[in-house]
Scaffold this motif. Sequence first.
Motif: not given
Length: 96
Positions: A1-12
């Motif tokens: 695992m890369s250690g990154r979180t997989h938070a979804r970007a909220c479109p603006e």
Amino acid sequence: MSGRTHARACPERTCLGCRERVAKGDLLRIVMIEGECVPDRRGTLPGRGAYVHPTPVCLDLAVRRRAFARAFRGPGPYDTAALRRAVERNGSTAAR
């Protein structure tokens, strides 16, 4: 695992009235159907969409600046009566 979180970007999107960039869910999507600006609350109507805060202030600013003609890439002016009714109805239900 890369250690990154997989938070979804909220479109603006940018409000046509106040020109503020906010989350897409906070704005009302508008499409043009036969020369009339129609609110698209579910975001499923076909065509090019424009976004505005669901408040009379932002709607008035967008109309005064002729922002709908630029957003829909047409000559305008467009009928915004149905859109105005939807925004005013939204404001009256939010005040309860």
